[in-house]
Design an enzyme around this catalytic site. Structure first.
Site, PDB file in Angstrom:
ATOM      1  CG  ASP A   8      18.553  45.030 -29.619  1.00  0.00           C
ATOM      2  OD1 ASP A   8      18.530  44.720 -28.242  1.00  0.00           O
ATOM      3  OD2 ASP A   8      19.477  44.929 -30.037  1.00  0.00           O
ATOM      4  CB  CYS A  65      21.157  42.427 -27.976  1.00  0.00           C
ATOM      5  SG  CYS A  65      22.319  42.416 -27.434  1.00  0.00           S
ATOM      6  CB  THR A  67      23.301  37.400 -28.884  1.00  0.00           C
ATOM      7  OG1 THR A  67      23.947  38.710 -29.810  1.00  0.00           O
ATOM      8  CG2 THR A  67      22.365  36.368 -30.573  1.00  0.00           C
ATOM      9  CG  HIS A  98      39.059  35.504 -10.455  1.00  0.00           C
ATOM     10  ND1 HIS A  98      39.136  34.667 -11.489  1.00  0.00           N
ATOM     11  CD2 HIS A  98      38.615  35.738  -9.534  1.00  0.00           C
ATOM     12  CE1 HIS A  98      39.493  33.727 -10.435  1.00  0.00           C
ATOM     13  NE2 HIS A  98      39.391  34.224  -9.272  1.00  0.00           N
ATOM     14  CG  HIS A 133      41.957  38.585  -9.255  1.00  0.00           C
ATOM     15  ND1 HIS A 133      41.729  37.682 -10.785  1.00  0.00           N
ATOM     16  CD2 HIS A 133      41.767  38.622  -8.236  1.00  0.00           C
ATOM     17  CE1 HIS A 133      42.024  36.799  -9.701  1.00  0.00           C
ATOM     18  NE2 HIS A 133      42.034  36.244  -8.902  1.00  0.00           N
TER      19      HIS A 133
HETATM   20  C1  RB5 Z   1      19.028  42.481 -33.517  1.00  0.00           C
HETATM   21  O1  RB5 Z   1      18.010  41.899 -34.792  1.00  0.00           O
HETATM   22  C2  RB5 Z   1      20.489  41.741 -32.594  1.00  0.00           C
HETATM   23  O2  RB5 Z   1      20.929  41.666 -33.809  1.00  0.00           O
HETATM   24  C3  RB5 Z   1      20.429  42.138 -31.600  1.00  0.00           C
HETATM   25  O3  RB5 Z   1      19.823  42.481 -31.056  1.00  0.00           O
HETATM   26  C4  RB5 Z   1      21.781  41.618 -31.143  1.00  0.00           C
HETATM   27  O4  RB5 Z   1      21.554  40.029 -30.739  1.00  0.00           O
HETATM   28  C5  RB5 Z   1      23.094  41.776 -31.794  1.00  0.00           C
HETATM   29  O5  RB5 Z   1      24.405  41.427 -31.288  1.00  0.00           O
END
Ligand code: RB5
Length: 145
Positions: A8, A65, A67, A98, A133
């Site tokens: 994203d 993304c 996080t 694993h 595993h």
């Molecule tokens: C986008 O702002 C953010 O929420 C997305 O990139 C991600 O971190 C979601 O888990």
């Protein structure tokens, strides 16, 4: 090996850097977007990558993304996908050995680019160990009670 990759807006820059790494490693890939830095919804990108791994069109998927969390949650909704959210080299290796993870999720806002690229390289070159595993993975696919 064929890799499906997507991000994203929160992971767009690392997607471009990872594509360069895949080219250096002579690994074939398809970029499922996003193709610009505009704000988009991560499930719209996690789903096609994850489905293309689950149906065998691609061997592995990489999702980025902000996080890595949203991508990993969305990816693991697709049956047959084992998506690992990884931010260190140790778990990059062990999740292949694993868990036989077939999708890797990364957070661009969590780690530096150099570490992200080392994680991708480690994850792509580490092998599943099978044995006990595999039994545990079979239990995931059959549902855990
Ligand atoms: C986008 O702002 C953010 O929420 C997305 O990139 C991600 O971190 C979601 O888990």
């Amino acid at each position: 090996m064929k890799v499906a990759i997507a991000a994203d807006h929160g992971g767009y820059e690392y997607k471009e850097a990872i594509k360069n790494l895949l080219e250096e490693m002579n690994i074939e890939y398809k970029d499922f977007g996003t193709h610009e830095g505009e704000s988009v919804d991560y499930p719209d990108y996690a789903r096609p990558v994850s489905e293309s791994v689950a149906d065998g069109s691609f061997d592995k998927g990489i999702l980025i993304c902000g996080t890595g969390i949203g991508m990993s949650i969305a990816s693991n909704k697709v049956k047959g996908v084992r998506c690992a959210l990884v931010h260190d080299v140790f778990t990059a290796e062990v999740t292949r050995q694993h868990n036989d993870s077939n999708v890797l999720a990364l957070g661009q806002r969590v780690i530096g680019e150099g570490l992200a690229l080392l994680i991708v390289k480690t994850w792509l070159t580490s092998e599943f160990e099978g044995g006990r595993h595999q039994r545990r993975i079979d239990k995931i696919e059959g549902g855990c009670s």
